[in-house]
Design a protein around this motif. Structure first.
Motif, short mmCIF file in Angstrom:
data_model
loop_
_atom_site.label_atom_id
_atom_site.label_comp_id
_atom_site.label_asym_id
_atom_site.label_seq_id
_atom_site.Cartn_x
_atom_site.Cartn_y
_atom_site.Cartn_z
N TYR A 1 26.48 -1.64 13.94
CA TYR A 1 26.01 -1.92 15.29
C TYR A 1 26.74 -1.10 16.34
CZ TYR A 1 23.61 -5.95 13.26
OH TYR A 1 22.80 -6.76 12.52
N ARG B 1 19.63 -2.06 17.87
CA ARG B 1 19.48 -1.67 16.47
C ARG B 1 18.45 -2.52 15.74
NH1 ARG B 1 20.61 -2.69 11.34
NH2 ARG B 1 21.30 -1.01 9.95
N ASP B 2 18.44 -3.83 16.00
CA ASP B 2 17.57 -4.74 15.26
C ASP B 2 16.30 -5.10 16.02
OD1 ASP B 2 19.44 -4.62 13.31
OD2 ASP B 2 20.17 -6.67 13.51
N SER C 1 19.61 -11.84 20.02
CA SER C 1 20.64 -11.00 19.38
C SER C 1 21.77 -11.86 18.85
CB SER C 1 21.18 -9.99 20.39
OG SER C 1 20.18 -9.11 20.81
N ARG D 1 20.63 -13.58 15.78
CA ARG D 1 20.60 -12.62 14.67
C ARG D 1 21.99 -12.46 14.05
NH1 ARG D 1 17.74 -9.93 10.72
NH2 ARG D 1 18.51 -7.80 10.45
N GLU E 1 22.95 -13.41 10.17
CA GLU E 1 23.52 -12.41 9.26
C GLU E 1 24.85 -12.90 8.69
OE1 GLU E 1 22.03 -8.81 8.58
OE2 GLU E 1 20.73 -10.59 8.65
#
Length: 335
Positions: free
Chosen positions: A247, A264-265, A279, A282, A286
């Protein structure tokens, strides 16, 4: 270029609640005491990522006098802390078992222990065990695994599971997890009762509440995802900043980190505006999958263990005081 220096402490916001002690938690503690007369073994589940924070002295008191084993669940998600297992094994000896739903051998090890205990108890009605623990430490998932592995030709999912706290609300009926001797098992069989997760009446340390929220031990939203992600960033920087190198470069700035995650995602709103909430969610997702390191969150230093032992011996408040504190906290948050 200046060398990156991680934060050495985390400022816990005052908005972080100090308990999650609900009505059914109080009812569960009372109910546990009424079923103990037919229980030969207690299986206490604790999350391996939080071996201290998911130890509930109130539960310990409620089941005192009954033989107990401690099952550290989700062991695979703490595998980057290799010394943790050895330390806990040293603390608890043979009472400690380590379980991972993705490794059938760990379920087999627990079943072996249950069979050994059944032989020792030698009850004409079979061994009856009770699973207890904090919310969302994997009690019901463990019961389903025992049932699936230990019996044949029976319904395997006998307990409802979910990725949030509070799925189980009452003590269930006994579930056979080992067949009786005439069907290839032991004695009159082994039976297990599931029980609701019971939270601590009161938690003095806000950091502990954040850690429990990270492993989904309290209701989603009680602590905003952005705060949880910031705490996780703080911990990752102490473990290994390279964990999130995909990231951005090492940073102590949660805004900078979440902005990089959004780009990025693809966590963007209309017009390409970064969605910081998505974000943060996310990042948490993860980490919970083990994709941002598999570390134990609790401090297991000698000093931390001593503090925990003192707290366990003298919990901060009583059940009634904890319930009152929780109500007052909710009123304050809703004001």
């Amino acid at each position: 270029m200046a060398q990156f220096v991680p934060r050495r402490s985390f400022g816990v916001p005052s908005s972080v609640p100090k308990s999650y002690f609900l009505g059914h938690h109080h009812a569960a503690v009372s109910k546990l005491k009424t079923v103990l007369s037919r229980i030969s073994l207690v299986i206490e589940c604790r999350d391996f990522r939080l071996p201290l924070s998911t130890h509930n002295p109130i539960l310990e008191k409620a089941v005192s006098g009954c033989p107990k084993i401690i099952v550290y669940t989700k062991h695979d998600l703490g595998s980057d802390s290799p010394g943790a297992r050895q330390l806990l094994q040293k603390l608890h000896g043979r009472r400690a078992l380590f379980w991972d739903k993705n490794h059938p051998s760990t379920t087999a090890s627990l079943l072996k222990r249950l069979k050994e205990t059944a032989y020792e108890v030698d009850s004409i009605t079979g061994l009856c065990a009770l699973i207890v623990g904090m919310p969302n430490v994997g009690k019901s998932t463990l019961l389903n695994a025992l049932r699936s592995t230990g019996t044949t030709g029976r319904t395997t999912k006998v307990a409802k599971t979910g990725d949030q706290a509070g799925v189980t609300r009452k003590i269930g009926t006994s579930v056979r997890v080992v067949e009786p001797e005439e069907r290839g098992g032991v004695g009159a069989g082994v039976y297990v009762l599931d029980s609701p997760g019971v939270f601590l009446p009161y938690v003095e340390d806000g950091e502990t509440m954040i850690k429990i929220s990270l492993v989904q031990g309290i209701k989603k939203g009680l602590i905003p995802d952005e705060i949880l992600a910031d705490y996780l960033l703080y911990k990752m920087n102490l473990w290994d900043p390279h964990l999130y190198h995909r990231y951005c470069s090492p940073t102590n700035d949660i805004h900078e980190f979440l902005l990089a995650v959004a780009k990025r995602d693809g966590k963007l709103k209309a017009g390409g505006v970064p969605d910081m909430g998505e974000s943060a969610a996310r990042v948490l997702s993860e980490w919970r999958k083990g994709k941002l390191g598999k570390y134990v969150l609790d401090d297991l230093s000698d000093e931390a263990l001593q503090r925990h032992e003192l707290m366990a011996a003298s919990p901060p408040v009583s059940l009634n005081q904890g319930k009152k504190a929780w109500k007052e906290q909710r009123k304050e948050n809703n004001a």
